[in-house]
Design an enzyme around this catalytic site. Structure first.
Site, PDB file in Angstrom:
ATOM      1  N   CYS A 277      33.432   9.944 -10.866  1.00  0.00           N
ATOM      2  CA  CYS A 277      32.622   8.743 -11.074  1.00  0.00           C
ATOM      3  C   CYS A 277      31.626   8.961 -12.222  1.00  0.00           C
ATOM      4  O   CYS A 277      32.034   9.087 -13.371  1.00  0.00           O
ATOM      5  CB  CYS A 277      31.944   8.359  -9.765  1.00  0.00           C
ATOM      6  N   HIS A 361      36.719   7.573  -6.602  1.00  0.00           N
ATOM      7  CA  HIS A 361      36.176   8.479  -5.585  1.00  0.00           C
ATOM      8  C   HIS A 361      37.295   9.053  -4.720  1.00  0.00           C
ATOM      9  O   HIS A 361      37.649   8.460  -3.705  1.00  0.00           O
ATOM     10  CB  HIS A 361      35.199   7.722  -4.680  1.00  0.00           C
ATOM     11  N   GLU A 363      37.114  11.311  -2.652  1.00  0.00           N
ATOM     12  CA  GLU A 363      36.582  11.625  -1.313  1.00  0.00           C
ATOM     13  C   GLU A 363      36.404  10.368  -0.465  1.00  0.00           C
ATOM     14  O   GLU A 363      36.189  10.447   0.747  1.00  0.00           O
ATOM     15  CB  GLU A 363      35.245  12.370  -1.431  1.00  0.00           C
TER      16      GLU A 363
END
Length: 1530
Positions: A277, A361, A363
């Site tokens: 990001c 992202h 995650e």
């Protein structure tokens, strides 16, 4: 329920307002957060779950967040004090809320979830964060999309709401160093001593990144502040790799971080670097590239990112407002990922060193974790493990060129397999035709759109050749040998097509013929259909199904059940819609059910009972390149234990957290990939209501009912995309059909809520239990769209049953007042929803109702809101009192909660019917309470969409579509009689110029929910009408709410309103569109019944006037009209009292027919043979017909019924068709076998029929389609009834005669030239026979016999060179099985029928059939005809099945065919011996015939050897080409 009625209408919370820096009008709402004023940058997020994660994401620092999904707060907020293994709050992404403020459409004050610790509102207040609800978030999102992110300011409880505020009050967070605000202030080490050692720069790092690196990959993670000087390394940190985190704001504000990255990039021995990001932007800046601020950023969970190394596309969560400028990347740096929608940069990579970063992202949290493997890649680099090169499979680029494909349809509609396969098949044909492929279709369902071949269509969406033949393996092979296709598609025709495909594959015939199965391969399908293989496959990837064993004998089944423990669920393998399934509580119940299940399948399944668990499903799409997406997730309102086809289904899920939603999504993708499915499939789960435990129920490796629902709910055309994939295309290259600019490789974001509600017709069948379980019983379904749950559930109730005004308990007339309410709540039935509502109206607590039903409390709280509002309006008692103070706000609150004008009118004591409704409408409009039109665009307004797919709601301030340039307000034109007003208005409207009429457009009312009597044939009519309108240059507007239909495909019309077919909603749309008129005659009975109220309200009805429609529908007016013009009809009388009816019946002699007006499919129509039956039937008819007249007529026995379908223009018939029923009059026309052209009518009868029809058309001034049913006895013709609308035989007639009657009718109705087709019925050299399709196997206990009330769920039709060929093929198409073992049981009640069938019995015996007979029948044929016939005993009760009984012979498999002829058409409620035999035949899969004419005709087929020899397959075009004498059919 003791709340003050006034409070119910007032939205909770203080007034609050959002000001925008562009100076536009302030946006008002109510506060549900802290009472503070703040400013920030206004941005939107299109995710549908995950608000606790989003609010604690540091990347949102300083931003006012708009959530596009309208229902927020549903699952509360979990406990912040619960920590993970690293001491981090388990359910959150940082230690605090980072957003400045929150804006939502609808806030749920009552949340429901096992993990919830507090409400979202309480959490926001504690953290001093303001929040607004009651905002049109879709309109706000569109504004941000068009103008870009802008500054905003929230003011709570302002003293005065200004038009605009001073610009100095807007603080720009991007001018602050937001990273400095969110970054850690100290160094923190996780997993001290572990290897490898990674430094993570915390620029606002989410906790889930720490969990991925420290927990999943076991590295030593040292988290440092954003400004830590890596070159100096003051803390002497030893490190092997560098991680750059996400964070808020402008990356250029982090010069210290950039300097440290530049140091790391310059090391001689490079150490791996990975950024996420903001980390992507920082790495780019450090490398020497540039970044820029995006217009509105990418924030959501469904951004498609293409890996530029492999071409694979991943669904990624994102949250950023800046991006890397790809063009500025220096030497040795390349883009790594690309956004498939807006083509922005999604990642960069160094060409020779281990440096890479991504803009999304991996995650997640919230969102999908499809790219989590990037952490593995990074840690692998750090560990110096060579990273395998991931390459695409080269085979995927071997695009095969298919020239000809055979599509296998689903046949006649039945319970469990309905119109959804017409929709999916039509989409499939469209996709194939776009690729230039020749399409061969086998489907005997003549009522469907997919079997149409319109001459004007240029074959762009029609199959090239259509075979109306039984869908059986041998027939399909005959077609394959004749047509020689390259490929076959068996995934678009339900279980019927799938089973044929599996059978032909197992036999090796497809392989031998060189025909490729397109899409998911047969071994994969078998793996999903066979429980044992399926279970083993799931174990390989660590997933489980519910405890389940298969059995091939009853003893094995009992053993399995005892292993699992009772109660258990029994299911037949390879069965449709849970056929042959149910719950057994002990060995005895299991024995009975297993015996029946074994008649439909050789294997049965014994499953663990998971009733009470939540049931969820995901629609998954995967292509051959392994791109995999979930298009829609759905949650059942009812807990597990009810077949999903009988459940109320909500999309998207309402009570799942981010963790649960994506856990099940991850599993779905893992399972689909492991199985190797290519195309579309559906996966169903059971989720424990108090934990994250789940198990997989099943995977359907084909298009299913849910697929049609998911397509309509999301706007994503699953069948179309699945077809393209089956041809070898990948998802990335297929376009999103709605936006036209973005890729099909995405997961739709919904900014509305959808409810599917099933439609049952169980009351038509005596002795059928209305309990719901694992075997599907519904005949159709509706789909409601809105922005509050209350709105959609009330809409859905009105759609399912037009006589309902909304969701009500006591007032619904749907529940038995004598029944115990607690029992009604415990037992799932087709009316339980109304019992739940009654309990809530009566003051029962949500907890008490939940304990009895296990329905989630969130849903129950929404129903409680409806109950409270209803009770409050009733308490207020009058319209003036209701609107006395804050009238507009109160009415708006009611409309947002889904209350109809008719409902409100009844609560406040206004006049019944259209007058009271009109009063409320007028008051509402005067107060400015008007609905808005919203688009379904698949991406929650994130991208512009030129979509015509619309719904109407009160939760919003602005329309998504421009208003019509014409003005139109439907208003009653004067006082005076309704008839005079309606006609004068229609005439005035009709005089408008044709050009203006074309511009204004025509509204076509669709068919509504499929039910017995109104099915896919009316969808064919609506589609034919719309297609004709478009070809004539008219703007076409369709209103329908049935997700199974082709008419609700947004490609079919210029505007599609997925909306209610109610007077209120049709007028809303008519006024909004300023339409030139409305067509009510092509959608069956529901739209036809609206003609009167619409005309009363000033709507221009096209075609036959509303007054004349009423003259035909009202039995009394119609009968009087026939008398006045001298047309014969059976003697009749209008009922004013039961005694009068009995006197009339005694005068004309029983039997008599009781018939209510304005009803569909003969609802409550009965033949009474005596006074007792007449009394019972009259009570039922008055209940069904409400205030409409009930007529009693003489029932004529042994008459022939004739079907007359025609199109007229201003009272003159243009074209007609005369079909004859094979059965005698007394069998409902929808259940009759119809022969066209008629084969056995006298010329004088035909002449009389035409004369009568012509006189009726003239008397009723008919313009458009109509249908008359006649009966003839000897040479005398009488009229039974006339429908001034299209009938169910219109597609049958149109396709048989190769001329579309609806196209002609449409031309007549809109006033363009309508020239008759050249048809000569006498010169047609082929015959078409339409046969009914029944679903008695599903309807346990129903008597499978025919009468005046319709029972069939669908129909098929086949062609032949003579009537016998067509008849036998059509019977075989209804799943009738020929008697292979040549054993037939005869059970004939009356002497008359025995005599009539005697010749046939002799023929059967002569053909070598072994005949059994019940005692009376056997004796008759032995005595009269000297036949050798084995006598078997009748059973006196259902348990009487001992040796020597007919039932025992059926159960033992000794009988192939049962011919059971009972007495006449009268319905008897008692269990008869005949009923027991008929029911046994159905339950044990034995062919059954219950009509003497059908039995004789079948015998004639056998006599011609048709039971032995199959005719060569001919497509419909070959029949049209049969030469005729004296005329041409071109």
């Amino acid at each position: 329920m003791s709340k003050d009625p006034i409070d119910v209408f007032d939205k909770q919370g203080d007034p609050a307002v959002l000001y925008l820096a562009d100076g536009s009008a302030p946006i008002q709402g109510k506060s549900f957060g802290a009472a503070v004023d703040i400013s920030g940058e206004v941005v939107f997020n299109t995710g549908m779950v995950g608000y606790p994660e989003a609010l604690t994401d540091p990347s949102y620092r300083g931003q006012i967040l708009v959530l596009t999904y309208p229902l927020v707060g549903n699952y509360g907020v979990p406990d912040f004090s619960v920590k993970d293994n690293h001491g981090l709050p388990k359910y959150f992404e940082s230690s605090e809320i980072h957003i400045s403020g929150l804006i939502v459409s609808e806030y749920s004050f009552e949340h429901s979830h096992w993990a919830a610790f507090k409400s979202l509102s309480d959490w926001l207040v504690e953290n001093n964060i303001p929040a607004l609800y009651g905002v049109d978030t879709r309109a706000l999102t569109k504004k941000l999309r068009e103008h870009g992110s802008m500054l905003g300011r929230i003011a709570v409880n302002p003293a005065v709401i200004e038009d605009s505020i001073d610009l100095s009050l807007f603080a720009d967070p991007n001018k602050r160093n937001l990273v400095a605000e969110v970054s850690t202030k100290e160094i923190v080490v996780y997993n001290k001593g572990a290897t490898p050692r990674i430094i993570a720069y915390d620029c606002g790092m989410k906790y889930n990144i720490i969990r991925y690196l420290a927990e999943t990959h076991k590295v030593q993670l040292t988290v440092v502040p954003f400004n830590y000087n890596l070159k100096e390394n003051p803390s002497k940190i030893e490190w092997d790799g560098l991680f750059l985190s996400n964070g808020p704001g402008d990356p250029t504000m982090c010069p210290e971080t950039i300097a440290s990255i530049q140091y790391a990039l310059a090391l001689e021995d490079p150490k791996p670097i990975f950024g996420i990001c903001l980390g992507n932007q920082l790495l780019a800046l450090a490398a020497g590239a540039k970044t820029y601020k995006m217009k509105y950023g990418n924030r959501g969970m469904n951004q498609p990112a293409i890996d530029l190394r492999t071409g694979r596309c991943y669904i990624t969560p994102q949250n950023h407002g800046f991006a890397v400028d790809t063009a500025s990347l220096p030497e040795f740096w390349k883009p790594l990922f690309l956004n498939a929608n807006d083509l922005t940069n999604e990642g960069i990579v160094h060409t020779s060193k281990p440096f890479f970063s991504v803009q999304f992202h991996p995650e997640a949290s919230g969102g999908p974790t499809d790219t989590g493997f990037l952490f593995e890649k990074f840690v692998g680099h750090v560990r110096k493990i060579p990273q395998p090169l991931v390459l695409q499979d080269g085979l995927n680029f071997e695009r095969k060129n298919y020239k000809k494909v055979l599509l296998v349809g689903s046949g006649g509609l039945s319970i469990g397999q309905a119109g959804e396969f017409d929709y999916s098949g039509s989409q499939c044909i469209k996709a194939l035709k776009e690729e230039g492929i020749e399409v061969i279709l086998i489907n005997p369902n003549i009522a469907t759109v997919q079997t149409s071949q319109e001459k004007e269509d240029k074959q762009s969406r029609a199959a090239d050749r259509v075979y109306f033949l039984p869908i059986q393996p041998d027939v399909v092979m005959d077609i394959i040998h004749k047509e020689r296709p390259d490929g076959i598609i068996v995934s678009m025709g339900g279980q019927t097509a799938l089973n044929v495909g599996i059978e032909l594959w197992r036999r090796g015939e497809l392989q031998k013929a060189g025909v490729e199965v397109l899409g998911t391969q047969i071994p994969v399908i078998e793996a999903t259909e066979d429980r044992e293989i399926f279970s083993e496959k799931l174990k390989e990837i660590g997933e489980t199904i519910a405890l389940s064993y298969s059995a091939t004998t009853i003893d094995e089944a009992i053993e399995a059940a005892n292993k699992i423990g009772y109660p258990v669920l029994i299911r037949a393998a390879y069965a449709l819609g849970g056929l042959g399934s149910g719950f057994a509580a002990d060995d005895n119940e299991l024995r009975d059910m297993a015996a029946k299940a074994f008649t439909t399948s050789s294997q049965i399944l014994i499953d663990q009972d998971l009733r009470g668990w939540k049931e969820l499903e995901y629609e998954v799409v995967r292509d051959a390149s392994d791109n995999c997406i979930t298009v829609c997730n759905m949650e059942n309102f009812d807990p597990l234990g009810i077949h999903t086809g009988d459940s109320i289904v909500v999309a998207p899920s309402q009570t799942l957290t981010n963790s649960e939603y994506f856990m099940l999504r991850r599993t779905a993708i893992k399972v689909v990939r492991h199985l190797g499915i290519v195309g579309e499939c559906n996966i169903q789960y059971a989720l424990h209501p108090e934990s994250e435990r789940y198990c997989i129920i099943e995977v359907n490796a084909r298009l299913s009912r849910s697929s049609a629902l998911a397509s309509k709910a999301t706007g994503y055309p699953l069948a179309y995309v699945a077809t393209k994939i089956s041809l070898g295309k990948d998802l990335v290259s297929i376009r999103n059909s709605v936006t036209k600019t973005t890729t099909a490789c995405f997961e739709p974001s919904l900014d509305y809520c959808v409810v599917k509600m099933p439609r049952w017709d169980l009351k038509k069948f005596s002795r059928v239990s209305n309990k719901l379980g694992s075997s599907m019983l519904s005949v159709g379904e509706v789909m409601a769209i809105g922005r509050t749950f209350e709105e959609v559930i009330q809409k859905a109730c009105r759609m399912v049953n037009p006589s309902l005004d909304g969701l009500e308990g006591t007032d619904s007339n749907m529940i038995d007042s004598s029944a115990d309410l607690e029992t009604s709540l415990k037992t799932p039935t087709d009316t339980r929803l109304f019992a739940v509502q009654k309990a809530l109206e009566d003051g029962w607590s949500v907890d008490r109702v939940h304990d009895l039903t296990k329905i989630d409390r969130w849903f129950l709280n929404k129903l409680l809101n409806i109950a409270r509002m209803r009770n409050a309006v009733k308490q207020i008692g009058s319209l003036p009192a209701l609107v006395a103070t804050n009238g507009g706000e109160r009415l708006r609150a009611l409309k947002i909660a889904g209350f109809s004008d008719r409902q409100i009118a009844r609560y406040v004591g206004e006049a019944a019917g259209i007058e009271g409704e009109s009063r409320v409408r007028e008051e509402r409009k005067n107060l400015g309470v008007l609905p808005v039109v919203k688009q379904i665009d698949t991406l929650a307004a994130e991208f512009p969409a030129q979509t015509n797919y619309l719904y109407v709601t009160y939760s919003g301030d602005t329309d998504d579509i421009p208003e019509s340039t014409y003005s139109s307000e439907a208003r009653p034109k004067s006082s005076g009689s309704y008839h005079r007003r309606a006609r004068s208005y229609s005439n005035a409207e009709a005089s408008r110029s044709l050009t203006e009429a074309k511009d204004r457009g025509v509204v076509v009312l669709g068919c509504g929910a499929y039910c017995i009597g109104s099915s896919v044939e009316f969808d064919w009519c609506a589609v034919s009408c719309v297609r004709q309108l478009r070809s004539e240059g008219f703007k076409s507007i369709i209103i329908n709410y049935n997700p199974e239909t082709v008419s609700t495909d947004y490609d079919e019309s210029d505007r599609l309103y997925f909306e209610e077919l109610s007077t209120e909603r049709v007028i809303d749309i008519y006024e909004r569109e300023a339409a030139s008129g409305v067509v009510v005659s092509v959608g069956g009975q529901i739209p036809n019944n609206l003609a009167g109220p619409l005309a009363y309200s000033g709507v221009n009805i096209l075609g036959t006037s509303a007054v004349d429609i009423e003259r035909a529908e009202d039995r009394k007016q119609f009968s009087a009209m026939l008398d006045s013009i001298g047309i014969r009809q059976p003697e009749w009388s209008v009922l004013s009292s039961t005694e009068e009816a009995i006197a009339f019946a005694q005068k004309v002699k029983f039997p008599v027919l009781v018939r209510p007006s304005f009803v569909l499919s003969g609802a409550a129509m009965r033949v009474a043979a005596d006074e007792t039956q007449l009394r019972n039937f009259l009570a039922l008819a008055t209940e069904v017909g409400n205030d409409k007249p009930v007529v009693v007529t003489k029932f004529v026995v042994n008459a022939k019924e004739i079907e007359f379908d025609a199109v007229a223009n201003q009272g003159h018939i243009l074209n007609y068709a005369i079909g004859e029923h094979l059965e005698n009059a007394g069998v409902h026309s929808g259940d009759a076998t119809v022969i066209l052209p008629a084969q056995k009518l006298y010329v004088s009868t035909i002449r009389q029929v035409k004369k009568y029809a012509s006189a009726i058309a003239k008397a009723l001034r008919i313009t458009g389609p109509f249908n008359i049913q006649f009966m003839a006895k000897g040479n005398e013709v009488q009229v039974i009834e006339c429908n001034l609308r299209a009938s169910r035989t219109f597609p049958f007639v149109s396709k048989t005669l190769n001329h579309n009657f609806i196209s002609l009718a449409t031309r007549a109705m809109v006033g363009v030239k309508a020239s008759p087709y050249k048809i000569s019925l006498l010169d047609i050299e082929y015959v078409c026979v339409k046969a009914p399709m029944f679903s008695f196997t599903r309807l346990r206990g129903a008597d499978p016999t025919l009468g005046v009330e319709m029972a069939s769920t669908g129909e098929v039709a086949c062609f032949g060179e003579d009537v016998h060929e067509a008849l036998l093929q059509s019977m075989l198409s209804t799943n009738f099985k020929l008697p292979k073992n040549r054993t037939i049981l005869l059970s004939i009640a009356s002497e008359e029928f025995r005599h009539e069938f005697a010749e046939s019995a002799v023929i059967l015996a002569g053909l070598g059939y072994k005949l059994y007979g019940t005692p009376g029948t056997a004796k008759y044929y032995q005595d009269v005809k000297g036949l050798s016939i084995i006598s078997v005993l009748k059973s006196e009760s259902e348990s009487d099945d001992g040796p020597g009984t007919a039932v025992n012979e059926i159960k033992q498999g000794n009988i192939d065919l049962v011919i059971n002829l009972s007495e006449g058409s009268t319905r008897r409620e008692e269990v008869t011996c005949g009923y027991i035999i008929r029911r046994a035949a159905v339950d044990f899969g034995v062919s059954l015939i219950t009509d003497v004419k059908c039995a004789i005709a079948l015998t004639e087929c056998f006599e011609r050897g048709m039971d032995v020899e199959r005719p060569a397959p001919q497509h419909i075009g070959e029949f049209y080409q049969i030469p005729t004498i004296g005329w041409s059919n071109n």
